[in-house]
Motif scaffolding. Structure first.
Motif, PDB file in Angstrom:
ATOM      1  N   LEU A 100       0.870  -1.298  -0.040  1.00  0.00           N
ATOM      2  CA  LEU A 100      -0.094  -0.145  -0.204  1.00  0.00           C
ATOM      3  C   LEU A 100       0.880   1.179  -0.163  1.00  0.00           C
ATOM      4  CD1 LEU A 100      -2.690  -0.916   2.580  1.00  0.00           C
ATOM      5  CD2 LEU A 100      -3.176  -0.508   0.254  1.00  0.00           C
ATOM      6  N   PHE A 101       1.963   1.139   0.592  1.00  0.00           N
ATOM      7  CA  PHE A 101       3.018   2.194   0.437  1.00  0.00           C
ATOM      8  C   PHE A 101       3.834   2.434  -0.694  1.00  0.00           C
ATOM      9  CE2 PHE A 101       1.714   0.983   4.714  1.00  0.00           C
ATOM     10  CZ  PHE A 101       1.750   2.121   5.683  1.00  0.00           C
ATOM     11  N   LYS A 102       3.453   1.692  -1.440  1.00  0.00           N
ATOM     12  CA  LYS A 102       4.642   1.733  -2.646  1.00  0.00           C
ATOM     13  C   LYS A 102       4.075   2.511  -4.025  1.00  0.00           C
ATOM     14  CE  LYS A 102       7.358  -0.831  -0.669  1.00  0.00           C
ATOM     15  NZ  LYS A 102       8.537  -0.247  -0.111  1.00  0.00           N
ATOM     16  N   GLY A 103       2.932   3.533  -3.755  1.00  0.00           N
ATOM     17  CA  GLY A 103       2.714   4.415  -4.846  1.00  0.00           C
ATOM     18  C   GLY A 103       0.995   4.550  -5.006  1.00  0.00           C
ATOM     19  N   THR A 104       0.759   5.979  -5.176  1.00  0.00           N
ATOM     20  CA  THR A 104      -0.592   5.870  -5.337  1.00  0.00           C
ATOM     21  C   THR A 104      -0.796   6.818  -6.389  1.00  0.00           C
ATOM     22  OG1 THR A 104      -0.668   8.279  -4.158  1.00  0.00           O
ATOM     23  CG2 THR A 104      -0.984   6.253  -2.710  1.00  0.00           C
ATOM     24  N   LYS A 105      -2.132   6.891  -7.017  1.00  0.00           N
ATOM     25  CA  LYS A 105      -2.471   7.847  -8.347  1.00  0.00           C
ATOM     26  C   LYS A 105      -1.685   9.100  -8.093  1.00  0.00           C
ATOM     27  CE  LYS A 105      -6.957   5.938  -8.460  1.00  0.00           C
ATOM     28  NZ  LYS A 105      -8.331   6.046  -8.555  1.00  0.00           N
ATOM     29  N   LYS A 106      -1.406   9.697  -7.003  1.00  0.00           N
ATOM     30  CA  LYS A 106      -0.628  11.023  -7.166  1.00  0.00           C
ATOM     31  C   LYS A 106       0.765  11.156  -6.298  1.00  0.00           C
ATOM     32  CE  LYS A 106      -3.348  13.180  -3.356  1.00  0.00           C
ATOM     33  NZ  LYS A 106      -4.414  14.027  -2.996  1.00  0.00           N
ATOM     34  N   ARG A 107       1.267   9.987  -5.859  1.00  0.00           N
ATOM     35  CA  ARG A 107       2.227   9.888  -4.744  1.00  0.00           C
ATOM     36  C   ARG A 107       3.110   8.884  -5.361  1.00  0.00           C
ATOM     37  NH1 ARG A 107      -1.081  11.738  -0.678  1.00  0.00           N
ATOM     38  NH2 ARG A 107      -0.529  13.879   0.176  1.00  0.00           N
ATOM     39  N   LYS A 108       4.553   8.991  -5.258  1.00  0.00           N
ATOM     40  CA  LYS A 108       5.546   7.672  -5.359  1.00  0.00           C
ATOM     41  C   LYS A 108       5.855   7.425  -4.048  1.00  0.00           C
ATOM     42  CE  LYS A 108       7.695   9.399  -9.676  1.00  0.00           C
ATOM     43  NZ  LYS A 108       7.126   8.045 -10.592  1.00  0.00           N
ATOM     44  N   ALA A 109       6.393   6.234  -3.882  1.00  0.00           N
ATOM     45  CA  ALA A 109       6.938   5.724  -2.439  1.00  0.00           C
ATOM     46  C   ALA A 109       7.537   6.717  -1.727  1.00  0.00           C
ATOM     47  CB  ALA A 109       7.644   4.457  -2.735  1.00  0.00           C
ATOM     48  N   PHE A 110       8.555   7.459  -2.218  1.00  0.00           N
ATOM     49  CA  PHE A 110       9.076   8.317  -1.255  1.00  0.00           C
ATOM     50  C   PHE A 110       8.375   9.551  -0.843  1.00  0.00           C
ATOM     51  CE2 PHE A 110      11.145  12.627  -1.219  1.00  0.00           C
ATOM     52  CZ  PHE A 110      12.168  12.607  -0.187  1.00  0.00           C
ATOM     53  N   HIS A 111       7.543  10.111  -1.679  1.00  0.00           N
ATOM     54  CA  HIS A 111       6.455  11.009  -1.080  1.00  0.00           C
ATOM     55  C   HIS A 111       5.771  10.656  -0.006  1.00  0.00           C
ATOM     56  CE1 HIS A 111       7.602  12.461  -5.350  1.00  0.00           C
ATOM     57  NE2 HIS A 111       8.165  13.397  -4.648  1.00  0.00           N
ATOM     58  N   ILE A 112       5.102   9.317   0.073  1.00  0.00           N
ATOM     59  CA  ILE A 112       4.482   8.830   0.878  1.00  0.00           C
ATOM     60  C   ILE A 112       5.147   8.888   2.250  1.00  0.00           C
ATOM     61  CG2 ILE A 112       3.206   6.579   1.689  1.00  0.00           C
ATOM     62  CD1 ILE A 112       2.376   6.030  -1.128  1.00  0.00           C
ATOM     63  N   LEU A 113       6.336   8.384   2.018  1.00  0.00           N
ATOM     64  CA  LEU A 113       7.063   7.967   3.456  1.00  0.00           C
ATOM     65  C   LEU A 113       7.409   9.441   4.037  1.00  0.00           C
ATOM     66  CD1 LEU A 113       9.245   5.082   2.612  1.00  0.00           C
ATOM     67  CD2 LEU A 113       7.413   5.165   3.568  1.00  0.00           C
ATOM     68  N   ASN A 114       7.815  10.445   3.183  1.00  0.00           N
ATOM     69  CA  ASN A 114       8.294  11.621   3.479  1.00  0.00           C
ATOM     70  C   ASN A 114       6.944  12.527   4.013  1.00  0.00           C
ATOM     71  OD1 ASN A 114      10.590  13.682   3.574  1.00  0.00           O
ATOM     72  ND2 ASN A 114       9.310  14.804   2.047  1.00  0.00           N
ATOM     73  N   ARG A 115       5.785  12.459   3.577  1.00  0.00           N
ATOM     74  CA  ARG A 115       4.555  13.324   3.811  1.00  0.00           C
ATOM     75  C   ARG A 115       4.616  13.733   5.366  1.00  0.00           C
ATOM     76  NH1 ARG A 115       2.123  17.470   2.181  1.00  0.00           N
ATOM     77  NH2 ARG A 115      -0.356  17.559   2.578  1.00  0.00           N
ATOM     78  N   LEU A 116       4.826  12.853   6.326  1.00  0.00           N
ATOM     79  CA  LEU A 116       4.548  12.832   7.543  1.00  0.00           C
ATOM     80  C   LEU A 116       5.927  13.151   8.451  1.00  0.00           C
ATOM     81  CD1 LEU A 116       1.369  10.932   9.068  1.00  0.00           C
ATOM     82  CD2 LEU A 116       1.659  13.335   8.834  1.00  0.00           C
ATOM     83  N   ASP A 117       6.638  12.162   7.907  1.00  0.00           N
ATOM     84  CA  ASP A 117       8.022  12.288   8.352  1.00  0.00           C
ATOM     85  C   ASP A 117       8.532  13.681   8.487  1.00  0.00           C
ATOM     86  OD1 ASP A 117       7.922   9.766   8.734  1.00  0.00           O
ATOM     87  OD2 ASP A 117       9.781   9.062   7.702  1.00  0.00           O
ATOM     88  N   ALA A 118       8.280  14.552   7.346  1.00  0.00           N
ATOM     89  CA  ALA A 118       9.010  15.923   7.141  1.00  0.00           C
ATOM     90  C   ALA A 118       8.348  16.587   8.270  1.00  0.00           C
ATOM     91  CB  ALA A 118       8.570  16.554   5.822  1.00  0.00           C
TER      92      ALA A 118
END
Length: 410
Positions: free
Chosen positions: A54-72
């Motif tokens: 589920l964390f490997k990509g969405t319609k508008k995010r790549k895996a990095f952007h998913i992991l970085n969204r809250l970590d940032a």
């Protein structure tokens, strides 16, 4: 429960929210009524695999952007899979609630599962499987459940097998989600310093467009338990042993008395009967515990221990002696009183962990359709009689009904 708000969207998704005034950190997550027991024979490990990809990509995010969204912004995102549920959740500063909500919705409902990414994740899960195989104190629980629920999906290892994971395809993922991730099997849980109106507003914004879908799926009920004994030789430094019996489902009224019995016998407290009678008195074992897992249609009670081969038989006999004490005669008034007070105190302190509270109220709504107040829970515990405990002990701690699994060190 005070400050608990529950509402249902038109598509069937349920929302549960507890307001925690003055809290600077909040928690939220999707709890889905689907786990490893819902897999077909060729799908072993698929529910857990999906939790990863589920964390490997969405319609508008790549895996990095998913992991970085809250970590940032200092937040955290995580997920887990059990026999009967999947959870995707997050912890974050209160001001980032909408950011977290939108991200979790994106992951849960709009993942696209890129071929290259999901193929790579297979190696990660296989490494996870191998790490469990390297840990006999963990592997024995999975092997024992397979022994108890032999031939039934409840007995399967949540991680699957190396072969089954290798064979998963993107089509397998999509068809499993389409079948099981239906709105009526989903709860969104929130604990934080938010008003109910704000939570409801965001729920409408991010979840209202999800289409309602009829849930026609019915779980295969477990029945036909037969006690059995197994012994295996393992290349380990010590012997590992587990003993147990099928137990009560989540809906059974005897569940709470068994929770109390289990807590007194081998719960987390240092004054548990097993700890005092075996570890403290004889020093035979460092790892010793009892466990009770309740499922939708059945349950499992077990005792686990690790010890040197030379102490194994003595330790097992001591465990059985403690179990027999509960069956032999009713608890005295003072013993029962302090057993209840200990469990009540543990539950109350667990509520102080707000991330745990978010998961607890979400699971309660998911499994039972309601969220009980602490007052209600404590009342049920206080009302347990010595006669009830004695009856439950005789039923569950019946030696003729026990199965056991032994890993002998070689």
């Amino acid at each position: 429960m005070k400050d608990i708000n529950i509402f249902t969207l038109s598509n069937g998704i349920r929302i549960v929210h507890k307001e925690t005034p003055d809290a600077t950190v909040a928690h939220c997550g999707f709890l889905i009524d689907v786990g490893s027991r819902d897999e077909d024979d060729h799908q072993q490990g698929l529910a857990h695999y999906i939790e990863h990809v589920l964390f490997k990509g969405t319609k508008k995010r790549k895996a990095f952007h998913i992991l970085n969204r809250l970590d940032a912004v200092g937040g955290e995102i995580n997920a887990y899979t059990t026999k009967e549920s999947t959870c995707i959740f997050a912890s974050f500063l209160t001001e980032h609630f909408e950011r977290a909500f939108e991200l979790l919705k994106d992951i849960t409902f709009d993942s696209v599962f890129p071929e290259k990414e999901i193929e790579r994740e297979k190696d990660v899960i296989i490494d996870e499987i191998n790490s469990y195989l390297d840990s006999p104190s963990e592997q024995i629980f999975d092997d024992f459940e397979d022994q108890i629920f032999r031939g039934h999906p409840l007995g399967r290892n949540i991680l699957g097998t190396i072969k089954s994971v290798r064979n998963f395809t993107r089509e397998d993922v999509l068809s499993f989600i389409a079948k099981h991730y239906t709105p009526h099997r989903i709860v969104f849980s929130v604990v934080g310093n938010f008003k109910a109106s704000y939570v409801e507003k965001l729920a409408g914004k991010y979840l209202a467009d999800i289409k309602e879908k009829e849930n026609l799926y019915q779980r295969k009920i477990f029945k036909g338990y037969k006690p059995n004994v197994q012994v295996q030789k393992k290349t380990t430094f010590q012997a590992h042993f587990t003993l147990g019996n099928v137990a009560y489902s989540r809906k059974n009224k005897k569940k709470i008395p068994l929770v109390l019995l289990n807590n007194m016998l081998g719960g987390p407290a240092m004054n548990s009967r097993l700890n005092l009678a075996i570890r403290e008195k004889y020093g035979y074992t460092y790892n010793l515990e009892s466990n009770y897992s309740a499922y939708s249609d059945t349950g499992l009670f077990s005792v686990y221990l690790g010890t040197d081969n030379q102490f194994l038989d003595k330790t097992i006999n001591l465990v059985k002696k403690e179990l027999y004490k509960f069956s032999e005669k009713k608890l005295g008034t003072l013993q029962l009183h302090y057993g209840k007070k200990q469990l009540i105190g543990q539950i109350a302190m667990a509520q102080e962990n707000k991330a745990g509270l978010m998961l607890a109220i979400g699971k309660s709504l998911l499994y039972t359709g309601k969220v009980e107040t602490l007052k209600d829970i404590f009342s049920k515990i206080e009302n347990i009689s010595a006669e009830e405990l004695h009856s439950v002990a005789n039923e569950i701690f019946n030696e003729k009904e026990f199965s056991s699994l032994t890993y002998l060190a070689k």
